[in-house]
Design a protein around this motif. Structure first.
Motif, mmCIF file in Angstrom:
data_model
loop_
_atom_site.group_PDB
_atom_site.id
_atom_site.type_symbol
_atom_site.label_atom_id
_atom_site.label_comp_id
_atom_site.label_asym_id
_atom_site.label_seq_id
_atom_site.Cartn_x
_atom_site.Cartn_y
_atom_site.Cartn_z
ATOM 1 N N UNK A 239 -7.128 0.598 -5.467
ATOM 2 C CA UNK A 239 -6.332 0.369 -6.700
ATOM 3 C C UNK A 239 -6.273 -1.345 -7.032
ATOM 4 N N UNK A 240 -5.858 -2.049 -5.280
ATOM 5 C CA UNK A 240 -6.388 -3.400 -5.825
ATOM 6 C C UNK A 240 -7.605 -3.774 -6.112
ATOM 7 N N UNK A 316 -0.438 -4.453 3.919
ATOM 8 C CA UNK A 316 0.915 -5.180 3.253
ATOM 9 C C UNK A 316 1.353 -5.418 2.166
ATOM 10 N N UNK A 317 0.133 -4.976 0.924
ATOM 11 C CA UNK A 317 0.093 -4.990 0.101
ATOM 12 C C UNK A 317 -0.008 -3.310 -0.934
ATOM 13 N N UNK A 324 0.600 -0.686 -9.333
ATOM 14 C CA UNK A 324 -0.365 -0.698 -10.538
ATOM 15 C C UNK A 324 -0.613 0.590 -11.461
ATOM 16 N N UNK A 325 -0.458 1.489 -10.184
ATOM 17 C CA UNK A 325 -0.915 3.426 -10.308
ATOM 18 C C UNK A 325 0.076 3.990 -11.216
ATOM 19 N N UNK A 326 1.695 2.923 -10.531
ATOM 20 C CA UNK A 326 2.587 3.193 -11.540
ATOM 21 C C UNK A 326 2.136 3.554 -12.572
ATOM 22 N N UNK A 327 2.061 2.443 -13.141
ATOM 23 C CA UNK A 327 1.667 1.739 -14.235
ATOM 24 C C UNK A 327 1.233 3.056 -15.507
ATOM 25 N N UNK A 328 0.344 3.859 -14.859
ATOM 26 C CA UNK A 328 0.022 4.661 -15.608
ATOM 27 C C UNK A 328 0.472 6.258 -15.027
ATOM 28 N N UNK A 329 0.200 6.741 -13.710
ATOM 29 C CA UNK A 329 0.802 7.429 -13.428
ATOM 30 C C UNK A 329 2.388 8.104 -13.510
ATOM 31 N N UNK A 330 3.238 6.846 -13.573
ATOM 32 C CA UNK A 330 5.245 7.277 -13.058
ATOM 33 C C UNK A 330 5.506 6.294 -14.331
ATOM 34 N N UNK A 331 5.025 5.961 -15.402
ATOM 35 C CA UNK A 331 5.316 5.614 -16.434
ATOM 36 C C UNK A 331 5.989 6.614 -17.626
ATOM 37 N N UNK A 332 7.032 6.179 -17.554
ATOM 38 C CA UNK A 332 7.735 7.493 -18.774
ATOM 39 C C UNK A 332 7.637 7.061 -20.541
#
Length: 422
Positions: A239-240, A316-317, A324-332
């Motif tokens: 994703x980076x 370490x990133x 980045x992934x959470x902006x779509x997968x875990x975005x209520x």
């Protein structure tokens, strides 16, 4: 006062150009370049932006010079200019915006300021969607009522622009996607952007967010953007890397900034969104389609969306990658926005089906219009009660989208034409 005389007066006051209000970055750039002081400052910022684009490391003095140049713009129109989503010179406008705001891209996730004009200030499209929807509902094209995605496609096919641009991107994206040849992803993305930018949202929202009740419908929805070419790679990239590709592209970087601003989740908000504007979040999500960070549904049995990337081997990133992934997968905020849109469309479909069923029984001689009005009123009251009970099973969604619900007056106008004897 004529335009030529007005422009002459503006240009004669070179010292005031730095403070002229202009929401259009292209116009703001033209005004700035006509003033020697603003011109010199802007050229410095161009060099700074170019160095960052080429990933050149700036020494301390260069960084200070770039920062001072941005501060020197003060309250100029360049510093506060915006771009319009459907403008002809959009890419040039976005380049100007990021030249002036180059310091905003220092961090991976520091893009909260969108370069786009507030969608509420943009001219609303006048479309013939309701008219075409009525034609489909009154014909054999309506097909299976349990597949709203197919119905949305039929309505699109009746619109010259929607049909042409949808056919264009489908042709480009499917070429080589199902064979050993590699599809032209860049052209595919451009075709998708043309479709979602130039076709009114009345059509695009209903095709992309059609409410499905079975996997056959869900698969059609998932394949709307031809994911074999536009979304998936042979192997999932990190994703980076996906974000780096996005930040190197003015359009993708701008769409990402717009998405971050309008789909920013907040836990304490009832609808999950910091700006409480589901319509703006939905528009921002659709803006990401056709970019290196194109999202899509994860399966044919879910409304969850994600990027095609992984955070394995992020070192370490890892935390940054998960963000980045959470902006779509875990975005209520995004989740509630999509659910809200699908619920509105499902309610509209049910109303329209009941309307046509009731109206077919009510047209009797000269009393047709009176019977139709009565049937519409009864259907509306009954469906309102049923929709209220269904609402409790849906995620919280407080925003209402303009144009999402079928227009009753429009249907009333076209029903007599559809059902009259020939």
């Amino acid at each position: 006062m004529g335009p030529a005389l007005l422009l002459g007066l503006l240009l004669s006051r070179a010292g005031d150009l730095m403070a002229l209000p202009s929401s259009d970055c292209v116009m703001a750039e033209q005004l700035c370049l006509s003033d020697s002081t603003c011109n010199a400052t802007y050229r410095t910022l161009e060099n700074c932006a170019l160095a960052k684009t080429r990933l050149l490391s700036l020494d301390h003095d260069s960084r200070v010079r770039c920062l001072n140049a941005e501060l020197d713009l003060g309250n100029s129109s360049l510093l506060h200019c915006k771009c319009h989503r459907r403008m002809k010179r959009q890419e040039h406008c976005l380049r100007i915006f990021w030249t002036v705001h180059s310091s905003m891209t220092d961090g991976y996730l520091n893009l909260e300021t969108s370069p786009y004009e507030n969608s509420a200030n943009e001219e609303h499209w006048k479309t013939d969607y309701n008219k075409l929807a009525a034609l489909v509902s009154g014909s054999q094209l309506a097909g299976d009522a349990t597949n709203p995605c197919l119905r949305a496609t039929h309505i699109c096919n009746l619109s010259k622009k929607c049909f042409r641009l949808r056919t264009d991107y489908a042709s480009i994206c499917t070429k080589g996607a199902a064979s050993e040849d590699v599809c032209d992803r860049r052209k595919c993305h451009r075709g998708l952007r043309n479709f979602f930018e130039k076709v009114p949202e009345d059509f695009t929202k209903r095709i992309l967010f059609c409410p499905c009740q079975d996997e056959f419908c869900g698969e059609r929805r998932r394949k709307t953007i031809v994911p074999d070419c536009s979304f998936q790679y042979n192997t999932k990239p990190n994703c980076l890397w996906l974000l780096d590709s996005c930040l190197e592209d003015h359009i993708c970087k701008s769409r990402l900034a717009d998405f971050q601003q309008n789909c920013q989740p907040v836990d304490i908000s009832p609808d999950g969104c910091s700006l409480h504007n589901h319509a703006a979040c939905l528009q921002a999500y659709m803006g990401m389609i056709g970019t290196p960070m194109t999202p899509n549904y994860v399966s044919n049995s879910s409304v969850e969306v994600s990027l095609w990337c992984t955070c394995e081997n992020s070192g370490n990133q890892k935390e940054k990658c998960d963000q980045i992934l959470g902006m779509f997968e875990s975005n209520k905020c995004l989740e509630n926005t999509i659910w809200s849109q699908m619920h509105l469309k499902q309610a509209a479909l049910e109303r329209q089906e009941d309307l046509f069923y009731s109206s077919s029984l009510s047209f009797q001689g000269d009393s047709a219009s009176t019977s139709l009005s009565s049937a519409m009123s009864q259907v509306a009251e009954g469906k309102t009660q049923r929709d209220s009970s269904k609402q409790s099973n849906m995620p919280m969604a407080s925003s209402v989208f303009s144009g999402a619900v079928t227009s009753w007056p429009s249907l009333a106008l076209f029903l007599p034409l559809l059902l009259s004897p020939h």
